[in-house]
Design an enzyme around this catalytic site. Structure first.
Site, PDB file in Angstrom:
ATOM      1  N   ARG A 148       5.866  20.559   4.847  1.00  0.00           N
ATOM      2  CA  ARG A 148       6.145  19.980   3.513  1.00  0.00           C
ATOM      3  C   ARG A 148       5.989  21.024   2.400  1.00  0.00           C
ATOM      4  O   ARG A 148       5.575  20.703   1.292  1.00  0.00           O
ATOM      5  CB  ARG A 148       5.215  18.789   3.226  1.00  0.00           C
ATOM      6  CG  ARG A 148       5.357  17.620   4.183  1.00  0.00           C
ATOM      7  CD  ARG A 148       6.717  16.928   4.030  1.00  0.00           C
ATOM      8  NE  ARG A 148       6.756  15.646   4.703  1.00  0.00           N
ATOM      9  CZ  ARG A 148       7.070  15.478   5.996  1.00  0.00           C
ATOM     10  NH1 ARG A 148       7.378  16.516   6.752  1.00  0.00           N
ATOM     11  NH2 ARG A 148       7.092  14.271   6.523  1.00  0.00           N
ATOM     12  N   SER A 186       5.871   8.666   2.649  1.00  0.00           N
ATOM     13  CA  SER A 186       4.472   9.094   2.715  1.00  0.00           C
ATOM     14  C   SER A 186       4.002   9.518   1.324  1.00  0.00           C
ATOM     15  O   SER A 186       4.579  10.411   0.735  1.00  0.00           O
ATOM     16  CB  SER A 186       4.321  10.299   3.640  1.00  0.00           C
ATOM     17  OG  SER A 186       4.750   9.974   4.932  1.00  0.00           O
ATOM     18  N   GLU A 218       1.638  13.970  -1.374  1.00  0.00           N
ATOM     19  CA  GLU A 218       2.899  14.632  -1.053  1.00  0.00           C
ATOM     20  C   GLU A 218       3.893  14.434  -2.196  1.00  0.00           C
ATOM     21  O   GLU A 218       4.772  15.257  -2.438  1.00  0.00           O
ATOM     22  CB  GLU A 218       3.461  14.026   0.249  1.00  0.00           C
ATOM     23  CG  GLU A 218       4.757  14.654   0.688  1.00  0.00           C
ATOM     24  CD  GLU A 218       5.434  13.927   1.850  1.00  0.00           C
ATOM     25  OE1 GLU A 218       4.836  13.845   2.920  1.00  0.00           O
ATOM     26  OE2 GLU A 218       6.555  13.458   1.659  1.00  0.00           O
TER      27      GLU A 218
HETATM   28  N1  EPU Z   1      -1.444   5.621  12.141  1.00  0.00           N
HETATM   29  C1  EPU Z   1      -2.371   4.583  12.063  1.00  0.00           C
HETATM   30  N2  EPU Z   1      -2.273   3.719  11.018  1.00  0.00           N
HETATM   31  C2  EPU Z   1      -1.299   3.812  10.066  1.00  0.00           C
HETATM   32  C3  EPU Z   1      -0.365   4.863  10.152  1.00  0.00           C
HETATM   33  C4  EPU Z   1      -0.461   5.756  11.191  1.00  0.00           C
HETATM   34  O1  EPU Z   1      -3.259   4.467  12.890  1.00  0.00           O
HETATM   35  O2  EPU Z   1      -1.273   2.969   9.164  1.00  0.00           O
HETATM   36  C5  EPU Z   1      -1.518   6.545  13.282  1.00  0.00           C
HETATM   37  C6  EPU Z   1      -0.342   6.333  14.238  1.00  0.00           C
HETATM   38  O3  EPU Z   1      -0.627   5.355  15.179  1.00  0.00           O
HETATM   39  C7  EPU Z   1      -0.178   7.688  14.842  1.00  0.00           C
HETATM   40  C8  EPU Z   1      -0.562   8.637  13.719  1.00  0.00           C
HETATM   41  O4  EPU Z   1      -1.352   7.870  12.807  1.00  0.00           O
HETATM   42  O5  EPU Z   1      -1.076   7.882  15.903  1.00  0.00           O
HETATM   43  C9  EPU Z   1       0.653   9.229  13.040  1.00  0.00           C
HETATM   44  O6  EPU Z   1       1.487   8.195  12.527  1.00  0.00           O
HETATM   45  P1  EPU Z   1       3.099   8.323  12.505  1.00  0.00           P
HETATM   46  O7  EPU Z   1       3.592   8.820  13.794  1.00  0.00           O
HETATM   47  O8  EPU Z   1       3.610   7.043  11.973  1.00  0.00           O
HETATM   48  O9  EPU Z   1       3.399   9.488  11.500  1.00  0.00           O
HETATM   49  P2  EPU Z   1       2.658   9.986  10.210  1.00  0.00           P
HETATM   50  O10 EPU Z   1       1.863  11.198  10.514  1.00  0.00           O
HETATM   51  O11 EPU Z   1       1.940   8.824   9.609  1.00  0.00           O
HETATM   52  C10 EPU Z   1       4.575  11.616   9.532  1.00  0.00           C
HETATM   53  C11 EPU Z   1       5.386  11.925   8.309  1.00  0.00           C
HETATM   54  C12 EPU Z   1       6.472  10.898   8.110  1.00  0.00           C
HETATM   55  C13 EPU Z   1       7.346  10.886   9.343  1.00  0.00           C
HETATM   56  C14 EPU Z   1       6.471  10.562  10.555  1.00  0.00           C
HETATM   57  C15 EPU Z   1       7.248  10.620  11.844  1.00  0.00           C
HETATM   58  C16 EPU Z   1       3.908  13.102   6.799  1.00  0.00           C
HETATM   59  C17 EPU Z   1       3.094  13.030   5.558  1.00  0.00           C
HETATM   60  N3  EPU Z   1       4.518  11.975   7.150  1.00  0.00           N
HETATM   61  O12 EPU Z   1       3.909  10.385   9.299  1.00  0.00           O
HETATM   62  O13 EPU Z   1       7.247  11.308   6.992  1.00  0.00           O
HETATM   63  O14 EPU Z   1       8.384   9.920   9.216  1.00  0.00           O
HETATM   64  O15 EPU Z   1       5.424  11.543  10.657  1.00  0.00           O
HETATM   65  O16 EPU Z   1       7.502  11.945  12.147  1.00  0.00           O
HETATM   66  O17 EPU Z   1       3.966  14.147   7.429  1.00  0.00           O
HETATM   67  C18 EPU Z   1       7.551  11.089   4.661  1.00  0.00           C
HETATM   68  O18 EPU Z   1       7.266  12.286   4.580  1.00  0.00           O
HETATM   69  O19 EPU Z   1       7.855  10.409   3.641  1.00  0.00           O
HETATM   70  C19 EPU Z   1       7.499  10.450   5.952  1.00  0.00           C
HETATM   71  C20 EPU Z   1       7.670   9.143   6.092  1.00  0.00           C
END
Ligand code: EPU
Length: 339
Positions: free
Chosen positions: A166, A238, A335
């Site tokens: 990012r 995010s 972000e």
């Molecule tokens: N998780 C939870 N609770 C929640 C959300 C997430 O326990 O409410 C856990 C999930 O179960 C998982 C881990 O946290 O084990 C990661 O969650 P997820 O795979 O949904 O991805 P993220 O890290 O929350 C990032 C990006 C997203 C992108 C997803 C998929 C960032 C800040 N966010 O989210 O990007 O879509 O990975 O690759 O890096 C964005 O930047 O706007 C965005 C949506």
């Protein structure tokens, strides 16, 4: 030459930011061509100006007392092919997901995992958008930009874009110095599925295997299930970045919470935590304060429940940060750009 810029005075930004906060900009100009963009700066560079593309990663906390510049150019073209690589140029105003759909229709691999990310192609390099194990930097080869202070068009090779998680040079040295006008990406005719992240493989298999169409559909389904539609519920995806911490800190946390997700970080000796998980475990998922809330299905996303101001969103963000700090001793940064 015909200059077709659209100029808006006291521009209502409600439909130009995905949080749908009602603020105004003193002046907003839409440009299509670089000639039009140059004409905007013909009388000098205003003291306060910035680019407002799709407004998907911006939170306005007050009226913007300056000039906002919005690209509306729409062209996508194939520049050529070299070896396996098909070089595609997209103008800054193209919707990112229209570019993904365009590539998938033509059987060109490389950006299908980035399906349905809201925003414009010109904004993709700024925060190096990423999802499901892929980032814009994996395909971006060159970025075209206009530099108003020197009145020049420049093309930056990816190597000079300083891409990180990012992150890019456009958020730092080039902040306030460049307007991105187009990007060049390198796509491939050879299948290159990346299914390693989360539920992607399972969803792709459920659709009959790793075709471009199936990967795009799987990613769209996963995103729709977790992320609120900005047309219905104002949000900016995010709101926080996943924090990068020292490995030793990550290991201490994991000793206490063995189920805590942990990802490798680009820097040696560091690890990336899942901010969504931290917020969730800190008890803030689904939390509401008046007109703002933490999304019920993805704790990384703050939502405008209707009529909220930017200030109300910020107040909730501070509360979320404090909850994570109190429980885990970890700082989570925003972000979203706060203006
Ligand atoms: N998780 C939870 N609770 C929640 C959300 C997430 O326990 O409410 C856990 C999930 O179960 C998982 C881990 O946290 O084990 C990661 O969650 P997820 O795979 O949904 O991805 P993220 O890290 O929350 C990032 C990006 C997203 C992108 C997803 C998929 C960032 C800040 N966010 O989210 O990007 O879509 O990975 O690759 O890096 C964005 O930047 O706007 C965005 C949506």
């Amino acid at each position: 030459m015909r200059i077709m810029t659209k100029v808006f005075q006291h521009a209502d930004l409600s439909d130009r930011n995905s949080f749908h906060v009602k603020q105004y900009a003193a002046r907003l100009v839409e440009f299509e061509t670089t000639e039009e963009l140059r004409a905007v700066f013909a009388d000098g560079v205003p003291e306060r100006w910035t680019v407002l593309a799709g407004g998907n990663n911006m939170l306005f906390t007050r009226d913007y007392d300056g000039l906002l510049i919005t690209p509306v150019s729409q062209k996508i073209e194939i520049l050529g092919e070299q070896g396996d690589e098909v070089r595609v140029r997209a103008e800054a105003g193209v919707e990112w997901d229209d570019l993904v759909a365009w590539a998938v229709e033509r059987e060109l691999w490389g950006i299908e995992n980035l399906s349905l990310i809201p925003g414009k192609a010109g904004a993709a390099p700024v925060q190096n958008i990423g999802a499901y194990g892929r980032e814009a930097k994996d395909v971006i080869r060159r970025v075209e930009m206009y530099c108003p202070h020197s009145d020049t068009m420049l093309t930056l090779d990816a190597a000079h874009c300083e891409f990180g998680y990012r992150e890019s040079v456009f958020k730092h040295a080039l902040k306030g110095r460049a307007v991105i006008t187009a990007i060049e990406i390198g796509l491939s005719r050879t299948p290159q599925p990346h299914l390693g992240y989360g539920d992607v493989e399972r969803e792709v298999e459920a659709r009959g295997g790793a075709t471009l169409r199936n990967i795009r559909d799987a990613v769209i389904a996963i995103r729709r299930a977790k992320l609120p539609d900005t047309a219905e519920l104002g949000n900016a995806g995010s709101f926080f970045k996943n924090p990068v911490v020292d490995r030793s800190v990550a290991e201490q946390l994991q000793a206490r919470w063995p189920e805590m997700p942990l990802y490798p970080a680009a820097e040696a000796g560091k690890a990336k935590l899942a901010a969504g998980w931290l917020i969730d475990k800190a008890g803030m998922k689904g939390h509401r304060d008046g007109r703002v809330g933490v999304h019920e299905r993805q704790a990384l996303v703050l939502v405008n429940l209707g009529g909220a101001t930017g200030g109300e969103v910020i107040a909730l963000a501070r509360k979320v940060q404090a909850a994570v700090r109190d429980k885990f001793g970890v700082e989570i940064d925003t972000e979203v750009n706060i203006l």
